[in-house]
Design a protein around this motif. Sequence first.
Motif, PDB file in Angstrom:
ATOM      1  N   ASP A   1       0.826  -1.211   0.000  1.00  0.00           N
ATOM      2  CA  ASP A   1       0.000   0.000   0.000  1.00  0.00           C
ATOM      3  C   ASP A   1       0.862   1.264   0.000  1.00  0.00           C
ATOM      4  OD1 ASP A   1      -2.218  -1.583   0.032  1.00  0.00           O
ATOM      5  OD2 ASP A   1      -2.530  -1.467   2.206  1.00  0.00           O
ATOM      6  N   ALA A   2       2.073   1.165   0.568  1.00  0.00           N
ATOM      7  CA  ALA A   2       2.938   2.335   0.660  1.00  0.00           C
ATOM      8  C   ALA A   2       3.720   2.598  -0.619  1.00  0.00           C
ATOM      9  CB  ALA A   2       3.910   2.161   1.825  1.00  0.00           C
ATOM     10  N   ARG A   3       3.656   1.673  -1.575  1.00  0.00           N
ATOM     11  CA  ARG A   3       4.442   1.821  -2.794  1.00  0.00           C
ATOM     12  C   ARG A   3       3.924   2.985  -3.633  1.00  0.00           C
ATOM     13  NH1 ARG A   3       4.031   0.313  -8.067  1.00  0.00           N
ATOM     14  NH2 ARG A   3       6.011  -0.098  -9.152  1.00  0.00           N
ATOM     15  N   LEU A   4       4.847   3.775  -4.157  1.00  0.00           N
ATOM     16  CA  LEU A   4       4.482   4.874  -5.032  1.00  0.00           C
ATOM     17  C   LEU A   4       4.345   4.373  -6.468  1.00  0.00           C
ATOM     18  CD1 LEU A   4       6.884   7.679  -3.742  1.00  0.00           C
ATOM     19  CD2 LEU A   4       4.437   7.442  -3.270  1.00  0.00           C
ATOM     20  N   SER A   5       3.318   4.816  -7.150  1.00  0.00           N
ATOM     21  CA  SER A   5       3.129   4.441  -8.545  1.00  0.00           C
ATOM     22  C   SER A   5       4.198   5.113  -9.415  1.00  0.00           C
ATOM     23  CB  SER A   5       1.745   4.869  -9.031  1.00  0.00           C
ATOM     24  OG  SER A   5       0.736   4.226  -8.297  1.00  0.00           O
ATOM     25  N   VAL A   6       4.633   4.399 -10.425  1.00  0.00           N
ATOM     26  CA  VAL A   6       5.589   4.952 -11.380  1.00  0.00           C
ATOM     27  C   VAL A   6       4.794   5.461 -12.578  1.00  0.00           C
ATOM     28  CG1 VAL A   6       7.590   4.505 -12.841  1.00  0.00           C
ATOM     29  CG2 VAL A   6       7.372   3.337 -10.638  1.00  0.00           C
ATOM     30  N   LEU A   7       4.611   6.767 -12.641  1.00  0.00           N
ATOM     31  CA  LEU A   7       3.827   7.351 -13.720  1.00  0.00           C
ATOM     32  C   LEU A   7       4.699   7.536 -14.955  1.00  0.00           C
ATOM     33  CD1 LEU A   7       1.817  10.012 -11.710  1.00  0.00           C
ATOM     34  CD2 LEU A   7       1.041   7.787 -12.505  1.00  0.00           C
ATOM     35  N   LYS A   8       4.137   7.183 -16.083  1.00  0.00           N
ATOM     36  CA  LYS A   8       4.896   7.232 -17.328  1.00  0.00           C
ATOM     37  C   LYS A   8       4.955   8.643 -17.880  1.00  0.00           C
ATOM     38  CE  LYS A   8       5.087   5.053 -21.907  1.00  0.00           C
ATOM     39  NZ  LYS A   8       4.531   3.983 -22.755  1.00  0.00           N
ATOM     40  N   THR A   9       6.095   9.009 -18.418  1.00  0.00           N
ATOM     41  CA  THR A   9       6.231  10.252 -19.167  1.00  0.00           C
ATOM     42  C   THR A   9       6.375   9.907 -20.640  1.00  0.00           C
ATOM     43  OG1 THR A   9       7.269  11.447 -17.324  1.00  0.00           O
ATOM     44  CG2 THR A   9       7.628  12.316 -19.535  1.00  0.00           C
ATOM     45  N   TYR A  10       5.369  10.228 -21.415  1.00  0.00           N
ATOM     46  CA  TYR A  10       5.364   9.904 -22.835  1.00  0.00           C
ATOM     47  C   TYR A  10       6.255  10.868 -23.604  1.00  0.00           C
ATOM     48  CZ  TYR A  10       1.385   6.740 -22.195  1.00  0.00           C
ATOM     49  OH  TYR A  10       0.569   5.708 -21.814  1.00  0.00           O
ATOM     50  N   LYS A  11       6.547  10.514 -24.843  1.00  0.00           N
ATOM     51  CA  LYS A  11       7.322  11.387 -25.732  1.00  0.00           C
ATOM     52  C   LYS A  11       6.557  11.570 -27.036  1.00  0.00           C
ATOM     53  CE  LYS A  11      11.856  10.030 -23.898  1.00  0.00           C
ATOM     54  NZ  LYS A  11      13.182   9.464 -24.241  1.00  0.00           N
ATOM     55  N   LEU A  12       6.977  12.553 -27.801  1.00  0.00           N
ATOM     56  CA  LEU A  12       6.414  12.762 -29.123  1.00  0.00           C
ATOM     57  C   LEU A  12       6.863  11.625 -30.049  1.00  0.00           C
ATOM     58  CD1 LEU A  12       7.287  16.558 -29.471  1.00  0.00           C
ATOM     59  CD2 LEU A  12       5.132  15.573 -28.655  1.00  0.00           C
ATOM     60  N   TYR A  13       6.186  11.484 -31.168  1.00  0.00           N
ATOM     61  CA  TYR A  13       6.609  10.513 -32.173  1.00  0.00           C
ATOM     62  C   TYR A  13       6.791  11.274 -33.485  1.00  0.00           C
ATOM     63  CZ  TYR A  13       6.607   6.448 -35.254  1.00  0.00           C
ATOM     64  OH  TYR A  13       6.950   5.501 -36.188  1.00  0.00           O
ATOM     65  N   VAL A  14       8.026  11.502 -33.870  1.00  0.00           N
ATOM     66  CA  VAL A  14       8.340  12.318 -35.044  1.00  0.00           C
ATOM     67  C   VAL A  14       9.437  11.639 -35.852  1.00  0.00           C
ATOM     68  CG1 VAL A  14       9.210  14.544 -35.864  1.00  0.00           C
ATOM     69  CG2 VAL A  14       7.713  14.459 -33.857  1.00  0.00           C
ATOM     70  N   GLY A  15       9.177  11.417 -37.118  1.00  0.00           N
ATOM     71  CA  GLY A  15      10.182  10.831 -37.995  1.00  0.00           C
ATOM     72  C   GLY A  15      10.617   9.439 -37.599  1.00  0.00           C
ATOM     73  N   GLY A  16       9.717   8.687 -36.967  1.00  0.00           N
ATOM     74  CA  GLY A  16      10.044   7.330 -36.544  1.00  0.00           C
ATOM     75  C   GLY A  16      10.828   7.262 -35.244  1.00  0.00           C
ATOM     76  N   LYS A  17      11.020   8.384 -34.584  1.00  0.00           N
ATOM     77  CA  LYS A  17      11.755   8.430 -33.321  1.00  0.00           C
ATOM     78  C   LYS A  17      10.886   9.054 -32.235  1.00  0.00           C
ATOM     79  CE  LYS A  17      16.190   8.883 -35.744  1.00  0.00           C
ATOM     80  NZ  LYS A  17      17.417   9.697 -35.918  1.00  0.00           N
ATOM     81  N   PHE A  18      11.395   9.010 -31.000  1.00  0.00           N
ATOM     82  CA  PHE A  18      10.643   9.514 -29.852  1.00  0.00           C
ATOM     83  C   PHE A  18      11.407  10.652 -29.172  1.00  0.00           C
ATOM     84  CE2 PHE A  18       9.067   5.197 -30.409  1.00  0.00           C
ATOM     85  CZ  PHE A  18       7.686   5.393 -30.342  1.00  0.00           C
ATOM     86  N   PRO A  19      11.358  11.839 -29.752  1.00  0.00           N
ATOM     87  CA  PRO A  19      12.043  12.973 -29.122  1.00  0.00           C
ATOM     88  C   PRO A  19      11.197  13.564 -27.988  1.00  0.00           C
ATOM     89  CG  PRO A  19      10.951  13.709 -31.100  1.00  0.00           C
ATOM     90  CD  PRO A  19      10.731  12.211 -31.019  1.00  0.00           C
ATOM     91  N   ARG A  20      11.867  14.199 -27.053  1.00  0.00           N
ATOM     92  CA  ARG A  20      11.149  15.018 -26.089  1.00  0.00           C
ATOM     93  C   ARG A  20      10.725  16.308 -26.788  1.00  0.00           C
ATOM     94  NH1 ARG A  20      12.091  12.923 -21.020  1.00  0.00           N
ATOM     95  NH2 ARG A  20      13.929  11.586 -20.839  1.00  0.00           N
ATOM     96  N   SER A  21       9.782  16.997 -26.194  1.00  0.00           N
ATOM     97  CA  SER A  21       9.407  18.287 -26.740  1.00  0.00           C
ATOM     98  C   SER A  21      10.630  19.196 -26.776  1.00  0.00           C
ATOM     99  CB  SER A  21       8.313  18.932 -25.891  1.00  0.00           C
ATOM    100  OG  SER A  21       8.084  20.259 -26.307  1.00  0.00           O
ATOM    101  N   GLU A  22      10.763  19.962 -27.835  1.00  0.00           N
ATOM    102  CA  GLU A  22      11.908  20.866 -27.989  1.00  0.00           C
ATOM    103  C   GLU A  22      12.032  21.804 -26.794  1.00  0.00           C
ATOM    104  OE1 GLU A  22      13.145  24.958 -28.788  1.00  0.00           O
ATOM    105  OE2 GLU A  22      11.065  24.253 -28.805  1.00  0.00           O
ATOM    106  N   SER A  23      10.902  22.164 -26.206  1.00  0.00           N
ATOM    107  CA  SER A  23      10.910  23.069 -25.066  1.00  0.00           C
ATOM    108  C   SER A  23      11.173  22.355 -23.748  1.00  0.00           C
ATOM    109  CB  SER A  23       9.552  23.780 -24.974  1.00  0.00           C
ATOM    110  OG  SER A  23       8.531  22.830 -24.696  1.00  0.00           O
ATOM    111  N   GLY A  24      11.102  21.022 -23.756  1.00  0.00           N
ATOM    112  CA  GLY A  24      11.272  20.256 -22.531  1.00  0.00           C
ATOM    113  C   GLY A  24      10.039  20.244 -21.645  1.00  0.00           C
TER     114      GLY A  24
END
Length: 294
Positions: A9-32
Amino acid sequence: MKVSDDARDARLSVLKTYKLYVGGKFPRSESGRVYEVTDSRDRWLANAPLASRKDARDAVVAARKAVAGWSGATAYNRGQVLYRVAEMLEGRREQFAREVAEAEGLSKAKAAAAVAAAVDRWVWYAGWTDKIAQVVGGANPVAGPYFNLSTPEPTGVVAVLAPQRSSFLGLVSVLAPVIATGNTAVLVASQEAPLPALSLGEVLATSDLPGGVVNVLSGRTAEIAAPLAAHQDVNGIDLTGADAALAAELETAAADNLKRVRRPALSEDWSADPGTGRLTEWLETKTVWHPIGV
């Protein structure tokens, strides 16, 4: 080692941080930047990238590079590639059903039905890739010793604003016909419910679809759509996910390079038979004269 109930019960959930999908790759937003995505009960689900104008421009560049290869592929090959995507969606139905249920506040059964309908619709559009030319093309009767043949060709790069409320079935309904007919797409995900679109990007990355054919952006719809509507290298824009005020602004911006524009409907029944309207929306007709006997 057995884990106690208190420790679990005390375990913290690991929330996912998604990325963009551009040109077949997964970049972060240019602005971060990222933003919190919540469910229909305002519970935090994940972090989604907040795409910038630079991200939108990068997506257009990737989509343009992919046009020649994708539009030049045979219609049969495009159909096989799209069918492979449907196979992979089928294997992740439970994940998409959970995301749709959380995004739209649906029961598990209704969300599963919506996902099943979306997969079926993807298959339906995959089957049209090598048939649509027979519907909208043909030989034209002319006076003189000539063949006059009309054939459909893709428009090019199409920006697609996904529906805001139908996070997966509506998304598939606007995206699949664009790429089935040989166009490439810059997809702007639903602002409030982007996770199904971002997960679709993960599916496309591991399918046979060439990089750049579909590019997925998430964030503020108005912020991303403005540079796409004004971009000189975007050939068409689907305004389905825009409200009336935003659609009017984007349509004005799109007129600068005579983009083909699909205006948002007052209401859409995504469960209805889609027909061929969205397939023919992003096609141009090329007519060729050829002398008989040569």
